[in-house]
Design a protein around this motif. Structure first.
Motif, PDB file in Angstrom:
ATOM      1  N   GLU B 182       0.828  -1.209   0.000  1.00  0.00           N
ATOM      2  CA  GLU B 182       0.000   0.000   0.000  1.00  0.00           C
ATOM      3  C   GLU B 182       0.860   1.255   0.000  1.00  0.00           C
ATOM      4  O   GLU B 182       0.608   2.209  -0.731  1.00  0.00           O
ATOM      5  CB  GLU B 182      -0.929   0.006   1.221  1.00  0.00           C
ATOM      6  N   TRP B 183       1.909   1.210   0.813  1.00  0.00           N
ATOM      7  CA  TRP B 183       2.808   2.354   0.884  1.00  0.00           C
ATOM      8  C   TRP B 183       3.478   2.583  -0.464  1.00  0.00           C
ATOM      9  O   TRP B 183       3.602   3.695  -0.951  1.00  0.00           O
ATOM     10  CB  TRP B 183       3.859   2.096   1.970  1.00  0.00           C
ATOM     11  N   TRP B 184       3.869   1.471  -1.087  1.00  0.00           N
ATOM     12  CA  TRP B 184       4.572   1.530  -2.365  1.00  0.00           C
ATOM     13  C   TRP B 184       3.672   2.084  -3.467  1.00  0.00           C
ATOM     14  O   TRP B 184       4.087   2.894  -4.282  1.00  0.00           O
ATOM     15  CB  TRP B 184       5.037   0.118  -2.713  1.00  0.00           C
ATOM     16  N   THR B 185       2.398   1.661  -3.465  1.00  0.00           N
ATOM     17  CA  THR B 185       1.510   2.128  -4.528  1.00  0.00           C
ATOM     18  C   THR B 185       1.163   3.604  -4.356  1.00  0.00           C
ATOM     19  O   THR B 185       1.017   4.313  -5.344  1.00  0.00           O
ATOM     20  CB  THR B 185       0.209   1.312  -4.586  1.00  0.00           C
ATOM     21  N   THR B 186       1.053   4.074  -3.118  1.00  0.00           N
ATOM     22  CA  THR B 186       0.780   5.504  -2.970  1.00  0.00           C
ATOM     23  C   THR B 186       1.979   6.324  -3.430  1.00  0.00           C
ATOM     24  O   THR B 186       1.833   7.426  -3.941  1.00  0.00           O
ATOM     25  CB  THR B 186       0.469   5.880  -1.506  1.00  0.00           C
ATOM     26  N   LEU B 187       3.177   5.736  -3.278  1.00  0.00           N
ATOM     27  CA  LEU B 187       4.391   6.412  -3.735  1.00  0.00           C
ATOM     28  C   LEU B 187       4.379   6.580  -5.249  1.00  0.00           C
ATOM     29  O   LEU B 187       4.838   7.568  -5.797  1.00  0.00           O
ATOM     30  CB  LEU B 187       5.612   5.585  -3.313  1.00  0.00           C
TER      31      LEU B 187
END
Lengths: 223, 252, 192
Positions: B182-187
């Protein structure tokens, strides 16, 4: 602690006597890094943009090579069952074994990473973060990998299966590891990801030996 | 407390489980059929169109239940693995055998429907910036690993416990994987529209809820069916299965 | 009288095969039981159950911690005989001086092998070294799976001596074999 040291020394001696086998994963890493540089025409820009990600993927793959054999020899010659039988707390020699595995494969990768990063055209300011991220990230790789290795140790041709089992579990290491290097090099953050990697390593070092112990007992019962 | 203890012991008895779960299985199957029929017809024919996506949004009536179920199924798998390792309860192993194929199929359907939804929405079949799709993909890998491990170990008893270890390790890992993805996709968030946006009017949400309930019931039905079949297979040499066999043959 | 192993109504199956059923056995200090039975009837499995390596059984079983010698000798090919034995002593919580190791090897007439790597040993020598570790571990209970495999007549006699001494000094031995042992005090047939 005595048992941890005893086992660590034994593993270290074994690695020293099977040096070429012990060095295989590192040689594999160096070669695949070279292949990537050649495949991408050595274009500095394209390479340096993806170098951190490429390097992490190659580290994860090369770790599979050493993990596969980590318990197999002891399983086959019968010393593994003796560890579980004779040690008052079998947990301790198992930790010793896992630490030795990391010291023999994770640590050399950390030490070699500035050189290999340069080959992949990583800018100089990214080399420190790369080594740092590897230092806090590779323990998780070794620990999770050891769980997989312990599960497949009795399985014929378990090597291919090992990848299937542990690679999905490596995903957070890959994501945070790559992001940490890129973020720190560009000055846009990345410290949080280093903390994440460290936290995962602490968790893995604490819990994985239990899982390895359970998995080894199961594998031996099968034999 | 005592009642719980007897229930626990009874749950461990194959014969008791086989017989007691028969009405549950039928009931769940019936509820699943009705709920899925109602929810699907309602969602596809009567729910209002999405002002942005038109009719293509309607695939959420398949996609969302499957994705939610895929995760719940893995949670159950991990819990069953824990029970097997700690209490050596054989029924937990039967449950794991039953859940893996259903969970794997549900995850695959979730992925496929997500891709089909992505095509009209983003113009591409696969979108790496969608956290739900990516973590469902990882979930599929975990299911495949469990399936492969069980196939690789010949002795059933060992295979079950090895899978239990892997499932528990996976269970601990799933929140971390989910968070990291999730963190990666928001990045990397490039698209303006995200599939995770879930504020919808009640006329659109109601059929979805009905379908989610239906999907859970269907899952329960399939797992009970698999468990009871597996029990018959494992206990095929026992007296009670023999008696059951003669009963069926006499009936014919 | 110290009881090392107590078994009541032990049954073990592998898959759908029942290996043995309703086995009773008590092993006390000074006993040497030979476990007999045709191939595939569960001699090894019985020993592994007692050792705690196989837990998929029904019945009552209590056993002291033991020294176990399986089909595999448990020697690391790349370590010398001395390093292997020293690791064993350390693993069971003690330590072994060179003198202890020499003494243990001497009982099996294998003293000259002490500096050799295990991979350079013949099958019989390998087995002798594996047996030589038993006195180093300090366990009263020994479980031996086919201890005479690959041994010559002289070696067989030495193992008998080792077992006799161990039982005489208050230990107990259980050995799976195919031939009659001259030192056994009782027999346990798994297939009768």
């Amino acid at each position: 602690m005595g048992l941890v040291r005893l086992q660590f020394q034994r593993e270290w001696r074994l690695l020293a006597r099977a040096r070429s086998e012990a060095l295989n994963p590192l040689v594999f890493l160096i070669m695949t890094v070279t292949l990537f540089a050649l495949a991408l025409d050595g274009q500095a820009q394209a390479l340096s943009r993806y170098a951190a990600g490429i390097f992490w993927v190659l580290v994860l793959l090369s770790s599979l090579l050493s993990l596969d054999g980590m318990f197999r020899r002891d399983f086959e010659d019968g010393s593994l069952e003796q560890i579980l039988l004779l040690a008052e707390v079998p947990f301790l020699p198992i930790i010793g074994k896992m630490l030795a595995q990391w010291a023999a494969t994770g640590l050399p990768v950390v030490l070699m990473s500035p050189l290999l990063g340069t080959v992949l055209q990583l800018p100089p300011e990214a080399l420190g973060p790369l080594a740092g991220a590897l230092l806090v990230g590779t323990p998780t790789v070794s620990m999770l990998g050891a769980v997989g290795a312990a599960l497949v140790v009795g399985v014929r041709r378990g090597g291919a299966l090992l990848g299937l089992l542990v690679l999905p579990l490596y995903i957070p290491v890959l994501i945070f590891g790559t992001a940490a290097v890129n973020g720190l090099a560009a000055g846009t953050g990345g410290v949080a990801q280093i903390y994440w990697l460290a936290a995962m390593s602490v968790l893995a070092v604490t819990l994985a030996p239990f899982a390895v112990h359970a998995a080894l007992k199961i594998s031996l019962e099968n034999g | 407390m005592n009642g719980l203890k007897t229930l626990w012991h009874r749950l461990g008895s194959p014969r008791w489980f086989y017989q007691m779960m028969k009405p549950w299985q039928t009931g769940l199957g019936f509820v699943a059929l009705v709920a899925l029929l109602v929810g699907t017809v309602w969602g596809l024919a009567f729910a209002p169109e999405d002002y942005q996506q038109g009719n293509s949004f309607r695939i959420i009536y398949v996609h969302v239940p499957m994705v939610v179920l895929a995760q719940s199924a893995y949670m159950m798998l991990g819990s069953a693995g824990f029970v097997l390792l700690v209490w050596r309860m054989k029924m937990a192993d039967v449950a794991m055998v039953a859940i893996v194929p259903v969970g794997m199929t549900v995850t695959a359907i979730g992925l496929f429907s997500g891709a089909v939804w992505g095509r009209p929405t983003w113009g591409t079949w696969w979108e790496w910036t969608d956290a739900r799709l990516v973590s469902t993909l990882v979930l599929l890998f975990l299911y495949v690993g469990l399936y492969a491990l069980r196939e690789a170990i010949p002795r059933a008893e060992s295979a079950g416990r090895a899978c239990a270890v892997l499932a528990v390790v996976g269970l601990i890992n799933i929140p971390i994987i989910k968070y990291s993805v999730e963190w990666w996709t928001t990045l990397h968030q490039g698209a303006t529209f995200t599939a995770t946006r879930m504020s919808m009017p009640i006329e659109m949400a109601a059929p979805l809820i009905v379908n989610i309930i239906g999907a859970y019931c269907l899952f329960g039905y399939l797992v009970l069916l698999n468990m009871r079949t597996e029990l018959l297979r494992r206990e095929r040499d026992t007296k009670w299965v023999g008696a059951l066999r003669t009963e069926v043959i006499d009936g014919v | 009288m110290t009881v090392f192993v107590s078994i009541q109504g032990l049954s073990v199956s592998r898959g759908r095969n029942r290996l043995f059923e309703g086995l009773d056995l008590t092993l006390s200090a000074g006993d040497c039981v030979e476990v007999r039975g045709a191939n595939g009837t569960g001699k090894s499995t019985l020993l592994r159950c007692i050792a705690g390596l196989y837990q998929d059984f029904q019945g009552e079983l209590t056993a002291e911690p033991c020294a176990y010698l399986g089909h595999n000798d448990g020697l690391s090919a790349l370590l010398t005989v001395e390093e292997n034995l020293r690791w064993y002593a350390g693993l069971s919580g003690g330590s072994a001086s060179s003198k202890d190791i020499a003494a243990a090897l001497a009982t099996l007439e294998a003293s000259h092998l002490v500096r050799r790597q295990a991979r350079a040993l013949s099958a019989g020598q390998h087995r002798r070294v594996a047996l030589a570790r038993l006195p180093l571990l300090g366990h009263k209970l020994w479980l031996l799976d086919e201890p005479y495999t690959a041994l010559d007549d002289a070696g067989t006699a030495l193992v008998d001596g080792l077992i006799r001494d161990h039982c005489a000094s208050g230990g107990a031995v259980m050995a799976a074999t195919h031939a009659d042992m001259s030192v056994s005090t009782a027999q346990c047939w798994v297939d009768r």
